[in-house]
Design a protein around this motif. Structure first.
Motif, PDB file in Angstrom:
ATOM      1  N   ILE A  38       0.843  -1.203   0.000  1.00  9.03           N
ATOM      2  CA  ILE A  38       0.000   0.000   0.000  1.00  9.03           C
ATOM      3  C   ILE A  38       0.874   1.248   0.000  1.00  9.03           C
ATOM      4  N   ALA A  39       0.487   2.219  -0.835  1.00  8.50           N
ATOM      5  CA  ALA A  39       1.184   3.513  -0.832  1.00  8.50           C
ATOM      6  C   ALA A  39       0.624   4.354   0.310  1.00  8.50           C
ATOM      7  N   THR A  40       1.518   4.980   1.073  1.00  2.00           N
ATOM      8  CA  THR A  40       1.103   5.627   2.318  1.00  2.00           C
ATOM      9  C   THR A  40       1.630   7.053   2.412  1.00  2.00           C
ATOM     10  N   ALA A  41       0.725   7.972   2.767  1.00  3.33           N
ATOM     11  CA  ALA A  41       1.123   9.340   3.094  1.00  3.33           C
ATOM     12  C   ALA A  41       0.973   9.486   4.604  1.00  3.33           C
ATOM     13  N   ASP A  42       2.068   9.742   5.305  1.00  2.00           N
ATOM     14  CA  ASP A  42       2.011   9.868   6.766  1.00  2.00           C
ATOM     15  C   ASP A  42       1.760  11.322   7.152  1.00  2.00           C
ATOM     16  N   CYS A  43       0.588  11.575   7.718  1.00  2.00           N
ATOM     17  CA  CYS A  43       0.202  12.943   8.078  1.00  2.00           C
ATOM     18  C   CYS A  43       0.686  13.296   9.491  1.00  2.00           C
ATOM     19  N   VAL A  44       0.638  14.576   9.790  1.00  3.40           N
ATOM     20  CA  VAL A  44       1.063  15.088  11.101  1.00  3.40           C
ATOM     21  C   VAL A  44      -0.180  15.419  11.927  1.00  3.40           C
ATOM     22  N   GLY A  45      -0.167  15.033  13.211  1.00  2.65           N
ATOM     23  CA  GLY A  45      -1.209  15.481  14.133  1.00  2.65           C
ATOM     24  C   GLY A  45      -2.314  14.482  14.390  1.00  2.65           C
ATOM     25  N   CYS A  46      -2.594  14.254  15.673  1.00  2.53           N
ATOM     26  CA  CYS A  46      -3.673  13.346  16.073  1.00  2.53           C
ATOM     27  C   CYS A  46      -4.448  13.955  17.238  1.00  2.53           C
ATOM     28  N   ASN A  47      -5.683  13.488  17.412  1.00  4.17           N
ATOM     29  CA  ASN A  47      -6.513  13.983  18.517  1.00  4.17           C
ATOM     30  C   ASN A  47      -6.587  12.987  19.669  1.00  4.17           C
ATOM     31  N   LEU A  48      -5.753  11.932  19.612  1.00  3.47           N
ATOM     32  CA  LEU A  48      -5.606  11.045  20.762  1.00  3.47           C
ATOM     33  C   LEU A  48      -4.123  10.996  21.147  1.00  3.47           C
ATOM     34  N   MET A  64       6.142  21.622  14.982  1.00  6.59           N
ATOM     35  CA  MET A  64       7.598  21.652  14.888  1.00  6.59           C
ATOM     36  C   MET A  64       8.161  21.886  13.480  1.00  6.59           C
ATOM     37  N   GLY A  65       7.532  21.362  12.472  1.00  9.52           N
ATOM     38  CA  GLY A  65       8.120  21.512  11.144  1.00  9.52           C
ATOM     39  C   GLY A  65       7.283  20.798  10.112  1.00  9.52           C
ATOM     40  N   TRP A  66       7.902  20.276   9.074  1.00  6.01           N
ATOM     41  CA  TRP A  66       7.284  19.524   7.980  1.00  6.01           C
ATOM     42  C   TRP A  66       6.503  20.444   7.040  1.00  6.01           C
ATOM     43  N   GLY A  67       6.278  19.930   5.827  1.00  2.00           N
ATOM     44  CA  GLY A  67       5.662  20.770   4.802  1.00  2.00           C
ATOM     45  C   GLY A  67       4.161  20.551   4.684  1.00  2.00           C
ATOM     46  N   PHE A  68       3.496  21.574   4.124  1.00  2.00           N
ATOM     47  CA  PHE A  68       2.071  21.445   3.810  1.00  2.00           C
ATOM     48  C   PHE A  68       1.934  20.928   2.386  1.00  2.00           C
ATOM     49  N   TYR A  69       1.028  20.006   2.179  1.00  3.83           N
ATOM     50  CA  TYR A  69       0.774  19.435   0.850  1.00  3.83           C
ATOM     51  C   TYR A  69      -0.703  19.588   0.519  1.00  3.83           C
ATOM     52  N   SER A  70      -0.976  20.012  -0.708  1.00  3.02           N
ATOM     53  CA  SER A  70      -2.362  20.096  -1.161  1.00  3.02           C
ATOM     54  C   SER A  70      -2.880  18.674  -1.398  1.00  3.02           C
ATOM     55  N   PRO A  71      -4.208  18.486  -1.470  1.00  6.53           N
ATOM     56  CA  PRO A  71      -4.739  17.144  -1.767  1.00  6.53           C
ATOM     57  C   PRO A  71      -4.186  16.605  -3.081  1.00  6.53           C
ATOM     58  N   GLU A  72      -4.035  17.487  -4.080  1.00  6.73           N
ATOM     59  CA  GLU A  72      -3.522  17.042  -5.377  1.00  6.73           C
ATOM     60  C   GLU A  72      -2.088  16.543  -5.246  1.00  6.73           C
ATOM     61  N   GLU A  73      -1.263  17.267  -4.454  1.00  6.54           N
ATOM     62  CA  GLU A  73       0.136  16.833  -4.263  1.00  6.54           C
ATOM     63  C   GLU A  73       0.190  15.498  -3.525  1.00  6.54           C
ATOM     64  N   VAL A  74      -0.654  15.351  -2.514  1.00  6.53           N
ATOM     65  CA  VAL A  74      -0.683  14.089  -1.759  1.00  6.53           C
ATOM     66  C   VAL A  74      -1.053  12.955  -2.709  1.00  6.53           C
ATOM     67  N   TYR A  75      -2.097  13.211  -3.514  1.00  2.13           N
ATOM     68  CA  TYR A  75      -2.563  12.158  -4.418  1.00  2.13           C
ATOM     69  C   TYR A  75      -1.484  11.789  -5.446  1.00  2.13           C
ATOM     70  N   ARG A  76      -0.864  12.806  -6.007  1.00  2.00           N
ATOM     71  CA  ARG A  76       0.203  12.547  -6.994  1.00  2.00           C
ATOM     72  C   ARG A  76       1.323  11.706  -6.379  1.00  2.00           C
ATOM     73  N   ASN A  77       1.729  12.055  -5.160  1.00  2.00           N
ATOM     74  CA  ASN A  77       2.801  11.296  -4.498  1.00  2.00           C
ATOM     75  C   ASN A  77       2.392   9.842  -4.252  1.00  2.00           C
ATOM     76  N   LEU A  78       1.143   9.665  -3.813  1.00  2.00           N
ATOM     77  CA  LEU A  78       0.661   8.303  -3.555  1.00  2.00           C
ATOM     78  C   LEU A  78       0.638   7.481  -4.843  1.00  2.00           C
ATOM     79  N   VAL A  79       0.136   8.096  -5.900  1.00  2.00           N
ATOM     80  CA  VAL A  79       0.019   7.376  -7.176  1.00  2.00           C
ATOM     81  C   VAL A  79       1.404   7.020  -7.723  1.00  2.00           C
ATOM     82  N   LYS A  80       2.342   7.946  -7.582  1.00  2.00           N
ATOM     83  CA  LYS A  80       3.704   7.685  -8.055  1.00  2.00           C
ATOM     84  C   LYS A  80       4.270   6.423  -7.377  1.00  2.00           C
ATOM     85  N   ILE A  81       4.096   6.344  -6.069  1.00  2.00           N
ATOM     86  CA  ILE A  81       4.596   5.172  -5.320  1.00  2.00           C
ATOM     87  C   ILE A  81       3.847   3.915  -5.761  1.00  2.00           C
ATOM     88  N   ALA A  82       2.520   4.036  -5.864  1.00  2.00           N
ATOM     89  CA  ALA A  82       1.697   2.868  -6.219  1.00  2.00           C
ATOM     90  C   ALA A  82       2.061   2.352  -7.617  1.00  2.00           C
TER      91      ALA A  82
END
Ligand code: SF4
Length: 252
Positions: A38-48, A64-82
């Motif tokens: 499975i192609a995985t995008a690991d997001c930042v932040g949880c409510n538990l 602390m850091g890390w970049g912001f990604y638009s839904p399109e960027e997330v999807y493109r990255n996932l598809v590339k890996i898949a």
């Protein structure tokens, strides 16, 4: 007396940190062997704040850091890996995907438009109310896995530090998903559970939908160094636990 934090309130506080202009913070994109690949995008932040959680800094210090990604960027990255690895499954994982709902919906729309992939929505379920379950029912390529944090209110509170009543939110998510015919199944962290509490959980799941009992997935804690330390500090000893064969590179 204060009996733990409110996961709904913590979700909103976290959302304000990890969401910007429709984008969300992510700390990694990767392939993985779960679900047979499975192609995985690991997001930042949880409510538990689960004591056994393998996410560390991205959960506890979302500012602390890390970049912001638009839904399109997330999807493109996932598809590339898949595409590179021949996967047919995609997911957002690492922390709680449902905190940034509109962002997630946009990703699911892209999955739907594309039509080649299925999306596994791994969630703690605390934010899935009737309206969100309805939103999910609009998609044909989504399966929801609701991960229960213990088998009852007391275990939930012990393991997450949240108020015990919030366990009901997890069960309600499963009910709303069943009501809206959204494909879903429950998983449950059983490392700290008694047979009695598991028995009662099975009764509760059976009342919601007997299919959930048949498809109940068991989860057990992996003793990563930071998890061992959290358990030691809390004085909690798991009944069943596993040593990880490797430490994920995101545990920083
Ligand atoms: S819900 Fe998941 S990501 Fe959030 S603290 Fe618990 S195990 Fe970690």
């Amino acid at each position: 007396m204060e009996r733990g934090y409110d996961p709904i309130a913590l979700a909103e506080v976290t959302r304000r940190i990890v969401e910007r202009d429709g984008g969300r913070k992510y700390y990694r994109f990767r392939g993985g062997r779960w679900y047979g690949g499975i192609a995985t995008a690991d997001c930042v932040g949880c409510n538990l704040r689960c004591i056994f959680c393998w996410s560390n800094t991205p959960r506890d210090n979302p500012a602390m850091g890390w970049g912001f990604y638009s839904p399109e960027e997330v999807y493109r990255n996932l598809v590339k890996i898949a595409e590179r690895r021949g996967y047919r499954l995609l997911r957002v994982s690492g922390n709680e995907p449902t905190i940034c709902w509109d962002h997630l919906m946009k990703i699911l729309e892209l999955v739907e438009e594309d039509g080649r992939f299925k999306f596994i929505l791994e969630t703690n379920g605390t934010l899935i109310d009737e309206a969100k379950a309805y939103d999910l029912s609009m998609f044909r390529r989504v399966h929801v896995r609701v991960s229960l944090k213990g088998a009852c209110e007391e275990e939930f509170s012990l393991l997450t530090g949240a108020r015990p009543e919030a366990f009901e939110l997890q069960l309600n998510a499963l009910k709303h998903l069943a009501d809206q015919n959204v494909p879903a199944h429950p998983a449950v962290m059983l490392s700290f559970s008694s047979e009695e509490s598991l028995g009662k959980l099975i009764e509760r799941l059976n009342e919601i939908d007997p299919v959930y009992v048949r498809e109940l997935e068991e989860e057990y804690v992996f003793l990563y160094p930071h998890v061992k330390e959290r358990l030691r500090r809390a004085g909690i000893i798991p009944k069943v636990a596993y040593e990880p064969d490797r430490v994920p590179e995101d545990l920083v």
